[in-house]
Design a protein around this motif. Structure first.
Motif, mmCIF file in Angstrom:
data_model
loop_
_atom_site.group_PDB
_atom_site.id
_atom_site.type_symbol
_atom_site.label_atom_id
_atom_site.label_comp_id
_atom_site.label_asym_id
_atom_site.label_seq_id
_atom_site.Cartn_x
_atom_site.Cartn_y
_atom_site.Cartn_z
ATOM 1 N N ARG A 1 0.848 -1.182 0.000
ATOM 2 C CA ARG A 1 0.000 0.000 0.000
ATOM 3 C C ARG A 1 0.888 1.239 0.000
ATOM 4 N NH1 ARG A 1 -3.334 1.015 4.469
ATOM 5 N NH2 ARG A 1 -1.633 0.267 5.778
ATOM 6 N N THR A 2 0.538 2.221 -0.827
ATOM 7 C CA THR A 2 1.274 3.480 -0.858
ATOM 8 C C THR A 2 0.275 4.632 -0.926
ATOM 9 O OG1 THR A 2 1.482 3.303 -3.267
ATOM 10 C CG2 THR A 2 3.348 2.547 -1.945
ATOM 11 N N ARG A 3 0.688 5.773 -0.434
ATOM 12 C CA ARG A 3 -0.139 6.986 -0.491
ATOM 13 C C ARG A 3 0.053 7.644 -1.856
ATOM 14 N NH1 ARG A 3 -1.413 10.749 3.708
ATOM 15 N NH2 ARG A 3 -2.960 12.218 2.873
ATOM 16 N N LEU A 4 -1.026 8.197 -2.401
ATOM 17 C CA LEU A 4 -0.966 8.881 -3.689
ATOM 18 C C LEU A 4 -1.214 10.365 -3.502
ATOM 19 C CD1 LEU A 4 -2.964 6.560 -6.139
ATOM 20 C CD2 LEU A 4 -0.495 6.837 -5.980
ATOM 21 N N ALA A 5 -0.462 11.175 -4.248
ATOM 22 C CA ALA A 5 -0.773 12.596 -4.324
ATOM 23 C C ALA A 5 -2.019 12.763 -5.186
ATOM 24 C CB ALA A 5 0.398 13.361 -4.927
ATOM 25 N N ALA A 6 -2.898 13.687 -4.810
ATOM 26 C CA ALA A 6 -4.160 13.844 -5.524
ATOM 27 C C ALA A 6 -4.606 15.284 -5.465
ATOM 28 C CB ALA A 6 -5.228 12.927 -4.919
ATOM 29 N N PRO B 1 2.187 7.775 4.952
ATOM 30 C CA PRO B 1 2.774 9.097 4.696
ATOM 31 C C PRO B 1 2.592 9.503 3.243
ATOM 32 C CG PRO B 1 4.493 7.425 4.761
ATOM 33 C CD PRO B 1 3.216 6.730 5.154
ATOM 34 N N LEU B 2 2.530 10.805 3.019
ATOM 35 C CA LEU B 2 2.486 11.314 1.652
ATOM 36 C C LEU B 2 3.810 11.027 0.949
ATOM 37 C CD1 LEU B 2 0.701 14.733 2.149
ATOM 38 C CD2 LEU B 2 -0.047 12.904 0.599
ATOM 39 N N PRO B 3 3.785 10.838 -0.387
ATOM 40 C CA PRO B 3 5.044 10.616 -1.102
ATOM 41 C C PRO B 3 5.945 11.830 -0.997
ATOM 42 C CG PRO B 3 3.221 10.978 -2.629
ATOM 43 C CD PRO B 3 2.616 10.832 -1.277
ATOM 44 N N GLU B 4 7.255 11.571 -0.847
ATOM 45 C CA GLU B 4 8.219 12.664 -0.725
ATOM 46 C C GLU B 4 8.442 13.301 -2.091
ATOM 47 O OE1 GLU B 4 11.795 11.519 1.222
ATOM 48 O OE2 GLU B 4 10.773 10.264 2.689
#
Length: 614
Positions: free
Chosen positions: A413-418, A448-451
């Motif tokens: 699972r990863t966080r996506l910017a949107a 966490p949000l992507p760096e």
């Protein structure tokens, strides 16, 4: 049959039988109304006497039942109702996908089966999966995944492989199975070259199945198939992109739906925002009266008034009921939006304009295949490219919240910017052919949000390899390579060039500083690659993209990379097909032609390290 017909209808059968054979009795309109009653009688007998009886007997003996399609597919009848007796409704799909008869989406009723499951409260939609006449011993998992993805997006939740073959014989020449002949199915069996990697593809389908069976499906449109029981609907309709729909039949409409807050609702909680009547030349009075009841309770109905009565039952009273309901619902039949009770009827407009008039925006905008499900506190979309290609671009969802990407191939699972505006969210996504993911919306993510600070990224191609083949198959035990080529193109004897199975590629590379990330990109692989770094297993890659993150497995100084590549049986079977039976090292019932050209197998690359420093 005459007794059964009389029990379900208020007139006698015999004088109308010529209409069953295509003759007109009295006039075409009256014959059509009789044929609806005839089909309805057959449908009821089939549903109640056959499947209803089977289900009662099964449950009385502690058994569950699952079955595939028949009514509405191989003969005209209600294509949904008989599934109400199934514990698990089931459909089927074939490989390879074609636009012709066998292998097309329209070959078997996939969407009607999924719709029946939803309307009758069945959480699982099974599919006989990967059936085929094209048994080649060269079935690639990328192809199987792409076909399965398409059907997952259509509502399938659970795969039943066709075929797994038991084989008690030991020892035997591989693949060593009587599966074959003309062949119907894909050979999932322990004699396959890739059998030891089955967990990888099974885990993918298991994760998808889990996600497809949680919560409730989200479909805006309930597509009423009509009262005339005309058979299988077109599953490739010129339907408005961006919306999902389910089919509805007379039984579910009469007995399984209610209206709450302006939406049609099943007892299990599945909601529909619109009832669509696209094909209603003739209708039953009880159907119209039920639709009128929905409107008075606040529902939205899209469609035009029917032209006539669908039945010979009820005589003049049925006609009076029909006329009264049509006048109340459609009035003078003018196009536009008409208020009926607390609801509204939208008529005389194409469905896309009707949905806009109802204030219903598309659920997803973007050129992908998808399915939407929801539970309390979360929405998720299964997303995959259109068949035959990948996808790269922006998707626009009718959802808001924090966005995560869940990868069913790995479980990561990863966080996506949107970008979110007015309860819609735009997400940029890139998927290869056969790729897929779940785009998950939650009120608040724990990821966490992507760096954004990327550091310095460099690429390094790995050129020098040691290739090892197993003994006994005509290939050298060890080869040194400075260029990655398919096995059939390597300089070795014909038997070695036809090698099928698993070969091992090894190389080393040096690192002088720690890395923030390091992606191993294998390029092209035919077809499975099991990656090991410094003696630690990383991942088995079996479909594009053949990439994996390896930074946590690396160390300063020398690093050892090992890739076990597995191909299909095809090339060896071609080689053995041209040899005397006593000289063959494999055995199947159905051989490929010895004149078939060998196909690419192996690690074809280019293999690159994409590294980012800290």
């Amino acid at each position: 049959m005459e007794r059964e017909f009389a029990r379900r209808n208020d007139y006698a059968l015999r004088r109308w039988l010529p209409a069953v054979l295509g003759y007109v009795v009295d006039d075409p309109e009256v014959s059509a109304r009789f044929l609806r009653d005839w089909r309805g009688t057959i449908s009821a007998l089939f549903t109640e006497n056959f499947y209803g009886t089977m289900a009662r007997l099964a449950r009385g003996n502690g058994l569950s039942v699952t079955y595939e399609t028949a009514a509405g597919d191989v003969f005209p009848a209600d294509i949904l109702e008989y599934f109400k007796y199934a514990d698990v409704p089931m459909c089927e799909f074939w490989q390879p996908f074609t636009e012709g008869y066998v292998g097309s989406l329209n070959f078997k009723p996939v969407k009607p089966t999924a719709s029946a499951a939803r309307l009758y409260g069945k959480p699982r939609v099974a599919a006989e999966a990967f059936t085929s006449f094209s048994h080649t011993w060269d079935e690639h998992w990328t192809m199987l995944k792409e076909i399965a993805n398409l059907h997952l997006s259509e509502g399938v939740t659970h795969l039943v492989y066709h075929t797994y073959t038991h084989n008690p014989q030991r020892p035997f020449l591989p693949p060593g199975t009587s599966f074959g002949g003309p062949g119907i199915g894909t050979p999932f069996l322990r004699g396959q070259t890739w059998w030891r990697h089955m967990r990888a593809i099974n885990d993918y389908f298991a994760r998808c199945s889990y996600m497809q069976e949680r919560g409730w499906p989200v479909s805006d449109v309930l597509w009423y198939l009509g009262d005339e029981l005309n058979g299988k609907p077109d599953q490739n309709p010129a339907f408005l992109a961006g919306y999902k729909y389910d089919y509805c039949n007379p039984d579910a409409l009469l007995h399984r739906l209610r209206v709450e807050n302006g939406r049609l609702l099943t007892p299990e909680g599945i909601e529909y925002r619109v009832l669509w009547l696209p094909d209603n030349c003739r209708m039953l009075p009880e159907t119209l009266e039920r639709i009128l009841g929905f409107l008075r309770e606040g529902a939205t109905v899209v469609g035009d008034a029917p032209e006539g009565l669908a039945t010979l039952n009820g005589g003049k009273e049925a006609q009076r009921r029909f006329d009264r309901a049509v006048r109340t619902i459609w009035g003078r039949g003018q196009a536009g939006v008409r208020r009926v009770g607390r609801g509204r009827v939208i008529s005389g407009l194409p469905v896309e304009k009707a949905l806009a008039a109802a204030g219903i925006a598309p659920d997803l905008r973007g050129d992908v295949l998808w399915a939407h499900r929801r539970t309390e506190g979360a929405d998720w979309y299964f997303v995959c490219p259109q068949r035959g290609g990948g996808f790269s671009g922006m998707l626009d969802f009718r959802c808001a919240g924090d966005v995560e990407l869940w990868d069913p191939a790995t479980g990561r699972r990863t966080r996506l910017a949107a970008k979110t505006a007015e309860d819609r969210t735009r997400v940029e996504l890139e998927l290869p052919q056969s790729g897929s993911c779940y785009v998950v919306f939650r009120p608040e993510s724990d990821l966490p949000l992507p760096e954004t600070a990327a550091g310095t990224t460099v690429e390094r191609e790995l050129d020098d390899w040691t290739l090892r083949f197993p003994a006994g198959w005509g290939a050298p035990g060890r080869m040194e390579l400075t260029e990655l080529l398919p096995w059939r193109a390597l300089r070795m004897p014909d038997e070695g060039r036809a090698f099928s199975g698993t070969a091992v590629y090894e190389t080393t590379f040096d690192l002088r500083e720690p890395l923030k990330s390091c992606t191993l990109d294998l390029g092209r692989v035919e077809m499975i690659a099991a990656v090991t770094v410094n003696g630690r297993q990383v991942q088995t890659l079996w479909a594009p993209p053949y990439r994996t993150e390896i930074a946590e497995y690396l160390r300063e100084g020398e690093n050892r990379l090992r890739i076990e590549v597995t191909g299909t049986w095809f090339n060896r079977l071609v080689y053995d097909a041209g040899r005397d039976p006593g000289e063959r090292k494999t055995w199947v019932i159905r051989w490929p032609s010895p004149d078939e050209p060998l196909r690419d197998s192996g690690l074809l690359g280019p293999v690159r390290l994409v590294m980012t420093d800290r």
